[in-house]
Design a protein around this motif. Structure first.
Motif, PDB file in Angstrom:
ATOM      1  N   ILE A 268      18.686  11.868  36.570  1.00  0.00           N
ATOM      2  CA  ILE A 268      17.676  11.206  37.382  1.00  0.00           C
ATOM      3  C   ILE A 268      17.244   9.965  36.619  1.00  0.00           C
ATOM      4  O   ILE A 268      16.761  10.059  35.494  1.00  0.00           O
ATOM      5  N   VAL A 269      17.467   8.812  37.219  1.00  0.00           N
ATOM      6  CA  VAL A 269      17.157   7.532  36.586  1.00  0.00           C
ATOM      7  C   VAL A 269      15.800   7.080  37.103  1.00  0.00           C
ATOM      8  O   VAL A 269      15.638   6.785  38.282  1.00  0.00           O
ATOM      9  N   ASP A 270      14.826   7.048  36.200  1.00  0.00           N
ATOM     10  CA  ASP A 270      13.477   6.595  36.553  1.00  0.00           C
ATOM     11  C   ASP A 270      13.409   5.086  36.408  1.00  0.00           C
ATOM     12  O   ASP A 270      13.992   4.506  35.492  1.00  0.00           O
ATOM     13  N   TYR A 271      12.692   4.445  37.331  1.00  0.00           N
ATOM     14  CA  TYR A 271      12.462   3.010  37.222  1.00  0.00           C
ATOM     15  C   TYR A 271      11.046   2.703  37.696  1.00  0.00           C
ATOM     16  O   TYR A 271      10.476   3.452  38.489  1.00  0.00           O
ATOM     17  N   LEU A 272      10.499   1.627  37.185  1.00  0.00           N
ATOM     18  CA  LEU A 272       9.179   1.183  37.631  1.00  0.00           C
ATOM     19  C   LEU A 272       9.326   0.132  38.717  1.00  0.00           C
ATOM     20  O   LEU A 272       8.802   0.291  39.814  1.00  0.00           O
ATOM     21  N   THR A 273      10.063  -0.940  38.428  1.00  0.00           N
ATOM     22  CA  THR A 273      10.197  -2.025  39.404  1.00  0.00           C
ATOM     23  C   THR A 273      11.630  -2.457  39.649  1.00  0.00           C
ATOM     24  O   THR A 273      11.916  -3.090  40.643  1.00  0.00           O
ATOM     25  N   ASN A 274      12.549  -2.119  38.756  1.00  0.00           N
ATOM     26  CA  ASN A 274      13.907  -2.643  38.863  1.00  0.00           C
ATOM     27  C   ASN A 274      14.840  -1.645  39.552  1.00  0.00           C
ATOM     28  O   ASN A 274      15.707  -1.024  38.930  1.00  0.00           O
ATOM     29  N   TYR A 275      14.675  -1.533  40.859  1.00  0.00           N
ATOM     30  CA  TYR A 275      15.476  -0.625  41.665  1.00  0.00           C
ATOM     31  C   TYR A 275      16.969  -0.942  41.530  1.00  0.00           C
ATOM     32  O   TYR A 275      17.784  -0.030  41.394  1.00  0.00           O
ATOM     33  N   LYS A 276      17.316  -2.224  41.550  1.00  0.00           N
ATOM     34  CA  LYS A 276      18.728  -2.610  41.494  1.00  0.00           C
ATOM     35  C   LYS A 276      19.393  -2.136  40.201  1.00  0.00           C
ATOM     36  O   LYS A 276      20.516  -1.648  40.219  1.00  0.00           O
ATOM     37  N   LYS A 277      18.711  -2.292  39.088  1.00  0.00           N
ATOM     38  CA  LYS A 277      19.280  -1.851  37.811  1.00  0.00           C
ATOM     39  C   LYS A 277      19.437  -0.332  37.792  1.00  0.00           C
ATOM     40  O   LYS A 277      20.459   0.190  37.328  1.00  0.00           O
TER      41      LYS A 277
END
Length: 83
Positions: free
Chosen positions: A12-21
Protein backbone atom coordinates in the motif's frame (compact mmCIF):
# COMPACT_ATOMS: atom_id res chain seq x y z
CA UNK A 1 8.83 -0.43 -1.84
CA UNK A 2 9.16 -1.94 -5.28
CA UNK A 3 11.62 -4.53 -3.91
CA UNK A 4 9.21 -5.44 -1.11
CA UNK A 5 6.54 -5.98 -3.75
CA UNK A 6 8.91 -8.16 -5.75
CA UNK A 7 9.31 -10.36 -2.68
CA UNK A 8 5.56 -10.96 -2.62
CA UNK A 9 4.24 -8.41 -0.13
CA UNK A 10 0.95 -6.69 -0.87
CA UNK A 11 2.05 -3.04 -0.96
CA UNK A 12 0.00 0.00 0.00
CA UNK A 13 1.64 3.20 -1.21
CA UNK A 14 0.69 6.18 0.94
CA UNK A 15 0.84 9.66 -0.54
CA UNK A 16 -0.10 13.13 0.65
CA UNK A 17 -0.35 15.11 -2.59
CA UNK A 18 1.59 13.32 -5.32
CA UNK A 19 -0.97 10.86 -6.65
CA UNK A 20 0.90 10.44 -9.95
CA UNK A 21 4.13 9.38 -8.26
CA UNK A 22 2.27 6.94 -6.00
CA UNK A 23 0.49 5.44 -9.00
CA UNK A 24 3.81 5.07 -10.83
CA UNK A 25 5.13 2.97 -7.94
CA UNK A 26 1.90 0.94 -7.89
CA UNK A 27 2.13 0.30 -11.64
CA UNK A 28 5.77 -0.79 -11.33
CA UNK A 29 4.84 -3.33 -8.65
CA UNK A 30 1.74 -4.57 -10.49
CA UNK A 31 3.70 -4.92 -13.75
CA UNK A 32 5.80 -7.54 -11.98
CA UNK A 33 2.74 -9.62 -11.16
CA UNK A 34 2.36 -8.41 -7.58
CA UNK A 35 -0.42 -6.53 -5.78
CA UNK A 36 -0.34 -2.86 -4.81
CA UNK A 37 -2.74 0.04 -4.27
CA UNK A 38 -2.31 3.69 -3.32
CA UNK A 39 -4.02 5.49 -0.44
CA UNK A 40 -4.04 9.19 0.35
CA UNK A 41 -3.20 10.01 3.97
CA UNK A 42 -1.44 12.79 5.86
CA UNK A 43 0.90 10.83 8.11
CA UNK A 44 1.19 13.86 10.42
CA UNK A 45 -2.50 13.49 11.27
CA UNK A 46 -3.01 10.69 13.79
CA UNK A 47 -6.73 10.34 13.01
CA UNK A 48 -6.05 9.91 9.29
CA UNK A 49 -3.36 7.35 10.06
CA UNK A 50 -5.69 5.44 12.37
CA UNK A 51 -8.47 5.49 9.76
CA UNK A 52 -6.09 4.26 7.07
CA UNK A 53 -4.75 1.46 9.28
CA UNK A 54 -8.27 0.26 10.04
CA UNK A 55 -9.26 0.42 6.37
CA UNK A 56 -6.16 -1.56 5.38
CA UNK A 57 -6.77 -4.18 8.07
CA UNK A 58 -10.45 -4.51 7.15
CA UNK A 59 -9.76 -4.86 3.42
CA UNK A 60 -6.33 -6.47 3.17
CA UNK A 61 -5.51 -8.13 6.51
CA UNK A 62 -2.86 -7.46 9.11
CA UNK A 63 -0.03 -4.99 8.49
CA UNK A 64 3.28 -6.78 8.88
CA UNK A 65 5.79 -4.29 7.47
CA UNK A 66 5.87 -0.48 7.61
CA UNK A 67 8.38 1.43 5.51
CA UNK A 68 8.49 5.13 6.26
CA UNK A 69 10.31 7.17 3.63
CA UNK A 70 8.57 10.52 4.00
CA UNK A 71 8.58 11.62 7.62
CA UNK A 72 12.20 12.33 8.36
CA UNK A 73 11.29 15.80 9.59
CA UNK A 74 8.30 14.76 11.70
CA UNK A 75 8.07 12.74 14.86
CA UNK A 76 5.37 10.14 14.56
CA UNK A 77 4.60 7.40 17.01
CA UNK A 78 2.65 4.51 15.54
CA UNK A 79 0.77 2.43 18.04
CA UNK A 80 0.64 -1.23 17.12
CA UNK A 81 -2.96 -2.24 16.68
CA UNK A 82 -4.26 -5.72 16.21
CA UNK A 83 -6.22 -6.16 13.00
Amino acid sequence: MINVGKEGAFVIVDYLTNYKKAETVVKDIVSQGRQAVSKQCDMRNSQQVSDMVHEICDNFGAIRIVINVALSQYRLILKAEQC
